[in-house]
Design a protein around this motif. Structure first.
Motif, PDB file in Angstrom:
ATOM      1  N   ARG A   1      48.325  32.669  28.426  1.00 36.78           N
ATOM      2  CA  ARG A   1      48.627  33.638  29.472  1.00 36.78           C
ATOM      3  C   ARG A   1      47.286  34.154  29.989  1.00 36.78           C
ATOM      4  O   ARG A   1      46.400  34.492  29.181  1.00 36.78           O
ATOM      5  CB  ARG A   1      49.431  34.784  28.869  1.00 36.78           C
ATOM      6  N   MET A   2      47.149  34.177  31.304  1.00 39.32           N
ATOM      7  CA  MET A   2      45.863  34.641  31.846  1.00 39.32           C
ATOM      8  C   MET A   2      45.770  36.162  31.715  1.00 39.32           C
ATOM      9  O   MET A   2      46.709  36.870  32.074  1.00 39.32           O
ATOM     10  CB  MET A   2      45.731  34.238  33.309  1.00 39.32           C
ATOM     11  N   ILE A   3      44.636  36.644  31.196  1.00 40.80           N
ATOM     12  CA  ILE A   3      44.467  38.099  31.099  1.00 40.80           C
ATOM     13  C   ILE A   3      43.304  38.614  31.964  1.00 40.80           C
ATOM     14  O   ILE A   3      43.248  39.783  32.272  1.00 40.80           O
ATOM     15  CB  ILE A   3      44.299  38.576  29.622  1.00 40.80           C
ATOM     16  N   THR A   4      42.422  37.735  32.344  1.00 48.29           N
ATOM     17  CA  THR A   4      41.319  38.136  33.244  1.00 48.29           C
ATOM     18  C   THR A   4      41.015  37.029  34.241  1.00 48.29           C
ATOM     19  O   THR A   4      40.954  35.854  33.862  1.00 48.29           O
ATOM     20  CB  THR A   4      40.026  38.435  32.426  1.00 48.29           C
ATOM     21  N   ASN A   5      40.840  37.438  35.490  1.00 50.50           N
ATOM     22  CA  ASN A   5      40.437  36.500  36.544  1.00 50.50           C
ATOM     23  C   ASN A   5      39.366  37.217  37.354  1.00 50.50           C
ATOM     24  O   ASN A   5      39.664  38.022  38.228  1.00 50.50           O
ATOM     25  CB  ASN A   5      41.670  36.171  37.414  1.00 50.50           C
ATOM     26  N   GLN A   6      38.113  36.937  37.013  1.00 46.69           N
ATOM     27  CA  GLN A   6      37.021  37.754  37.568  1.00 46.69           C
ATOM     28  C   GLN A   6      36.043  36.886  38.363  1.00 46.69           C
ATOM     29  O   GLN A   6      35.631  35.816  37.893  1.00 46.69           O
ATOM     30  CB  GLN A   6      36.303  38.394  36.369  1.00 46.69           C
ATOM     31  N   HIS A   7      35.669  37.372  39.555  1.00 41.64           N
ATOM     32  CA  HIS A   7      34.664  36.660  40.371  1.00 41.64           C
ATOM     33  C   HIS A   7      33.292  36.812  39.728  1.00 41.64           C
ATOM     34  O   HIS A   7      32.919  37.923  39.354  1.00 41.64           O
ATOM     35  CB  HIS A   7      34.574  37.287  41.766  1.00 41.64           C
ATOM     36  N   LEU A   8      32.543  35.722  39.633  1.00 42.67           N
ATOM     37  CA  LEU A   8      31.159  35.834  39.154  1.00 42.67           C
ATOM     38  C   LEU A   8      30.173  35.730  40.313  1.00 42.67           C
ATOM     39  O   LEU A   8      28.995  35.982  40.161  1.00 42.67           O
ATOM     40  CB  LEU A   8      30.855  34.721  38.133  1.00 42.67           C
ATOM     41  N   THR A   9      30.697  35.297  41.457  1.00 44.90           N
ATOM     42  CA  THR A   9      29.823  35.157  42.620  1.00 44.90           C
ATOM     43  C   THR A   9      30.305  36.104  43.714  1.00 44.90           C
ATOM     44  O   THR A   9      31.484  36.452  43.758  1.00 44.90           O
ATOM     45  CB  THR A   9      29.868  33.711  43.157  1.00 44.90           C
ATOM     46  N   LYS A  10      29.396  36.471  44.608  1.00 50.58           N
ATOM     47  CA  LYS A  10      29.763  37.363  45.710  1.00 50.58           C
ATOM     48  C   LYS A  10      30.619  36.595  46.712  1.00 50.58           C
ATOM     49  O   LYS A  10      30.528  35.359  46.800  1.00 50.58           O
ATOM     50  CB  LYS A  10      28.504  37.864  46.403  1.00 50.58           C
ATOM     51  N   VAL A  11      31.438  37.352  47.459  1.00 50.34           N
ATOM     52  CA  VAL A  11      32.370  36.722  48.403  1.00 50.34           C
ATOM     53  C   VAL A  11      31.636  35.839  49.413  1.00 50.34           C
ATOM     54  O   VAL A  11      32.100  34.747  49.761  1.00 50.34           O
ATOM     55  CB  VAL A  11      33.192  37.811  49.145  1.00 50.34           C
TER      56      VAL A  11
END
Ligand SMILES: Cc1cc2nc3c(=O)[nH]c(=O)nc-3n(C[C@H](O)[C@H](O)[C@H](O)COP(=O)(O)O)c2cc1C
Length: 513
Positions: free
Chosen positions: A233-243
């Motif tokens: 189950r996914m618990i974190t979905n975080q961007h590591l790069t800027k948009v």
């Protein structure tokens, strides 16, 4: 002395399906040429110690990783490397090797080159010079494969006409007759099946369905490791790069739904991606299929496809829609050349038939490569481009590329995060030569999941042992590359923990192991 079999054995090792497709074509053409017995097998399904019992073997192998053999070749290759095998071990064997690779890699076609050399060192006689297919060729690997194959048939016919009596039938029979589909679909009464499934809890029934469905997929080779090791189950979905940065790199965290997930640093998690349900529905509708009917899939010729009894016991009826969604990649992978040939038989509009026949012919090879592979045209898109084609489901089951699991190196440690896996994933997208935007199936699907809203999304996953201790890939600038090399050299001199460093200047990538 026992007579050796006079047929042809085709052994392939493939990581993503091209070598399998090429090997299937070798098998089909040999049958058309009148070969009395043809067997096409993945290398991991052949006992290497029996190689001296064979008379003629054609090897079709790709190269993966950084000059590595595909997984299915590893045990076979280890066997061939044994020191106790002498230079007469294969003296009665005739062989030919075709390799699939990409000359953009430093270790171009390594598997094929090494295999060819080793077979020759063990006394086997080469029928023709090894062929090397190259992704960089404007027609892909087929640019080298077509002429290599026709030389092979001519040479085999010349050497031993009993193996291949009718070379002319191979070129002339092109598209006049359709081979039989190798698999049959058996339809079941829905009432009997439903009782069985509804008695099991949700997750257990999903697990069982995935196992049954994938165990019946012809392209997944009826292998027996189809039961997911875990559901995540996914618990974190975080961007590591800027948009506004050119690439979208994410940090994902997953939690196993049941306890006991075990892995080591350097291991790999394989994830089975979900296909877009709209695309699955569109495919089913386009092909006039009944999504709710229950099916089992079996090889037509049970003798030839010796399926393991364990796999046989897994072959339960499944819903057609689940079979398509879980095994047939309808909306991301491109169909193969043979798909176009088979389609041409089922096209009822004359102009579509002609175009498909052209694509499947040697003259149309380059145009097909541009239309299909270069554009990464999906099965659904191709079928929609040729609306008059109604392919029987048996053929679709055989020909649609399999929905593959995607492997990711795990970036977490189980001691720091028990029962979790963390991944660092670059979300894949690219622009095709005709300026169409394409997305990687698995990374895009994961990027689109919201940990707070997708609680009911169970992600089927398998943990695989990593081959190397630790692999770290990064895209770097030339300046940084040199700094890393300097640092690496210093640390190697000091005897510290880095084991090896590989640089791919073409891709500005470095891998530290
Ligand atoms: C991750 C990856 C690594 C690869 N590494 C090599 C390599 O080291 N040398 C090479 O000649 N080709 C390499 N290739 C190219 C493949 O051999 C080529 O695409 C081939 O057609 C794949 O065949 P398969 O689908 O049967 O595995 C690589 C391809 C991929 C996707």
């Amino acid at each position: 002395m026992e007579e050796k079999p006079s047929g042809l054995l085709v052994l392939y090792a493939s990581q993503t399906g091209n070598a399998m497709d090429a090997a299937e074509r070798v098998g089909r053409e040999a049958e058309r040429g009148g070969c009395p017995s043809v067997t096409v097998l993945s290398m991991d399904r052949f006992d290497a110690s029996r190689l001296p019992d064979e008379k003629t073997v054609i090897f079709v192998v790709s190269t993966t990783g950084q000059g590595d053999a595909p997984d299915s070749m590893k045990a076979f290759w280890r066997f061939l490397l044994q020191r106790n095998l002498n230079n007469r071990w294969l003296e009665d064997l005739h062989y030919a090797v075709f390799g699939l690779g990409d000359s953009g890699y430093q270790k171009y076609n390594f598997s094929a080159k090494k295999l060819d050399k080793r077979l020759s060192d063990l006394g086997a006689k080469s029928i023709i010079k090894k062929g090397l297919g190259d992704d960089q060729h404007h027609s892909g690997y087929e640019g080298a494969f077509d002429p290599w194959l026709s030389s092979l048939w001519n040479m085999l016919n010349h050497m031993n006409p009993t193996i291949l009596p009718r070379v002319s039938d191979i070129s002339n029979s092109h598209m006049k007759t359709l081979d039989h589909s190798k698999f049959q679909v058996i339809y079941h009464n829905a009432d009997e099946v439903e009782v069985h499934v509804s008695t099991i809890s949700d997750l257990k029934s999903t697990e069982k369905m995935i196992e049954s469905t994938r165990s019946m997929s012809p392209a997944l080779c009826f292998c027996d490791d189809n039961k997911p090791h875990h559901f995540l189950r996914m618990i974190t979905n975080q961007h590591l790069t800027k948009v506004d940065y050119g690439r979208d790199v994410r940090h994902f965290e997953f939690e196993a739904l049941s306890p006991g997930m075990d892995y080591q640093v350097g291991d790999v998690v394989e994830i089975l991606p979900s296909q877009d349900p709209i695309a699955v529905d569109a495919f089913i509708q386009h092909c006039n299929l009944d999504q709710d009917c229950y099916i089992t899939v079996q090889p037509r010729d049970n003798e030839k496809q010796s399926i393991d009894s364990h796999v046989k016991s897994l072959m339960h009826p499944v819903k057609l829609k689940d079979f398509v969604a879980l095994t047939m990649d309808v909306a991301s992978a491109s169909p193969r050349r043979y798909f176009f040939e088979v389609m041409s038989f089922y096209a009822t509009a004359e102009h579509e038939k002609e175009r498909l026949q052209y694509f499947a012919s040697p003259e149309g090879r380059d145009d097909l490569y541009q239309y299909n592979q270069k554009e990464r045209r999906t099965v659904l898109e191709v079928l929609e481009d040729f609306p008059s084609v109604q392919m029987p489901f048996e053929w679709l089951v055989q020909m649609v590329p399999p929905l593959k699991t995607r492997a990711f190196s795990i970036s977490s440690s189980p001691s720091a995060h028990p029962n979790q896996v963390h991944l660092t994933v670059s979300i894949v997208s690219w622009i095709t030569p005709f300026k169409r935007k394409r997305h990687g199936l698995c990374s895009s699907w994961l990027a689109g999941l919201d940990p707070f809203e997708s609680k009911g999304v169970y992600i089927p996953a398998w943990i695989r042992r990593g081959i190397r201790k630790m692999i770290f890939y990064t895209r770097i600038s030339g300046y940084l590359m040199h700094k890393i090399m300097g640092c690496y050299r210093r640390r190697r001199a000091e005897g510290s923990l880095l084991l090896s460093l590989e640089i791919s200047p073409r891709r500005s990538m470095c891998s530290i192991r």
